[in-house]
Design a protein around this motif. Sequence first.
Motif, PDB file in Angstrom:
ATOM      1  N   ASP A  17       0.834  -1.196   0.000  1.00  0.00           N
ATOM      2  CA  ASP A  17       0.000   0.000   0.000  1.00  0.00           C
ATOM      3  C   ASP A  17       0.875   1.254   0.000  1.00  0.00           C
ATOM      4  OD1 ASP A  17      -2.204   1.644   0.070  1.00  0.00           O
ATOM      5  OD2 ASP A  17      -2.640   1.328   2.197  1.00  0.00           O
ATOM      6  N   VAL A  20       2.372   1.932  -3.501  1.00  0.00           N
ATOM      7  CA  VAL A  20       1.368   2.456  -4.422  1.00  0.00           C
ATOM      8  C   VAL A  20       1.065   3.926  -4.122  1.00  0.00           C
ATOM      9  CG1 VAL A  20      -1.060   2.300  -5.109  1.00  0.00           C
ATOM     10  CG2 VAL A  20       0.320   0.226  -4.911  1.00  0.00           C
ATOM     11  N   ARG A  21       0.941   4.256  -2.847  1.00  0.00           N
ATOM     12  CA  ARG A  21       0.620   5.639  -2.474  1.00  0.00           C
ATOM     13  C   ARG A  21       1.762   6.600  -2.769  1.00  0.00           C
ATOM     14  NH1 ARG A  21      -1.952   5.360   3.473  1.00  0.00           N
ATOM     15  NH2 ARG A  21      -1.792   7.636   3.235  1.00  0.00           N
ATOM     16  N   LYS A  23       3.894   6.209  -5.274  1.00  0.00           N
ATOM     17  CA  LYS A  23       3.876   6.351  -6.731  1.00  0.00           C
ATOM     18  C   LYS A  23       2.811   7.346  -7.168  1.00  0.00           C
ATOM     19  CE  LYS A  23       3.538   3.741 -11.039  1.00  0.00           C
ATOM     20  NZ  LYS A  23       3.365   2.404 -11.660  1.00  0.00           N
ATOM     21  N   ARG A  24       1.649   7.296  -6.550  1.00  0.00           N
ATOM     22  CA  ARG A  24       0.572   8.221  -6.895  1.00  0.00           C
ATOM     23  C   ARG A  24       0.912   9.654  -6.509  1.00  0.00           C
ATOM     24  NH1 ARG A  24      -4.410   4.707  -4.326  1.00  0.00           N
ATOM     25  NH2 ARG A  24      -4.642   3.169  -6.016  1.00  0.00           N
ATOM     26  N   SER A  25       1.719   9.802  -5.472  1.00  0.00           N
ATOM     27  CA  SER A  25       1.970  11.131  -4.904  1.00  0.00           C
ATOM     28  C   SER A  25       3.124  11.869  -5.560  1.00  0.00           C
ATOM     29  CB  SER A  25       2.253  11.009  -3.399  1.00  0.00           C
ATOM     30  OG  SER A  25       1.169  10.395  -2.729  1.00  0.00           O
ATOM     31  N   HIS A  54       8.710  -1.331  -9.592  1.00  0.00           N
ATOM     32  CA  HIS A  54       8.860  -0.018  -8.963  1.00  0.00           C
ATOM     33  C   HIS A  54      10.339   0.257  -8.693  1.00  0.00           C
ATOM     34  CE1 HIS A  54       4.496   0.240  -8.157  1.00  0.00           C
ATOM     35  NE2 HIS A  54       4.570  -1.056  -7.902  1.00  0.00           N
ATOM     36  N   GLU A  95       1.133  11.190   0.786  1.00  0.00           N
ATOM     37  CA  GLU A  95       0.567  12.306   0.031  1.00  0.00           C
ATOM     38  C   GLU A  95       1.182  13.655   0.410  1.00  0.00           C
ATOM     39  OE1 GLU A  95      -1.805   8.800  -0.181  1.00  0.00           O
ATOM     40  OE2 GLU A  95      -1.170   9.910   1.595  1.00  0.00           O
TER      41      GLU A  95
END
Length: 228
Positions: A17, A20-21, A23-25, A54, A95
């Motif tokens: 998790d 993934v977070r 990478k999104r941020s 990743h 984030e």
Amino acid sequence: MISIVIPTYNEAENIADLVVRVKRSLPEPYELIFVDDGSPDGTALIAEKLAAAHPIKVVQRGKKLGLASAVLEGFKVASGDLLCVMDSDLSHPPEILPLLLMTLKEQNADIVIGSRFTQGGRIENWPQKRLMATNLAILSVRPLTSVKDPMSGFFLLKKSVVDQVDLIPRGFKILLEILVKGKYTKAVEYPIVFKDRIFGESKINPRVYMDFSAQLWDLYRYKLKSCR
């Protein structure tokens, strides 16, 4: 590039998790460096599998050697000119990473700290005893630094701050060591909401307090010598 150092011990339920977070941020180049202290739950194996898709490095140390020393091991293999440290248990929101980067650049800072105790920051779901212990620890280091949250485990700094600095990796509080000994001009605090872990167990134990006491002794001696 930013190198994000993440010490781990039994965090198998959290790291996918977290990856993934992050990478999104983060739109800009980064690498994740997991430094694992021999987690019996397979944390390192999961990180190595995630590395196929990743930008991840995995450092396996085989046994529990402590969070502070894990951070310094991560620094040694980091490729970025910016270093970030964060927990693996999702209590530090990924984030916030772009905001730490923006603060570093816009305020021309050398260190940006994800702060629970500056205006706008707070802690959620902590027992009163742990909050009281943290507040007492901060009071005990007030002569060493004016930073409001020197116990934070979530921070970003220029690599030059710690380059060739003799840091003693004891216990959990590596930021405090950096604030006292590091080569920097400006440290800034950015408010964060610290949420206690959902999965896994806290690593706080009596040894942590013993290490912190020894660290305080060393840092006060260092400060006194540097003032002479």
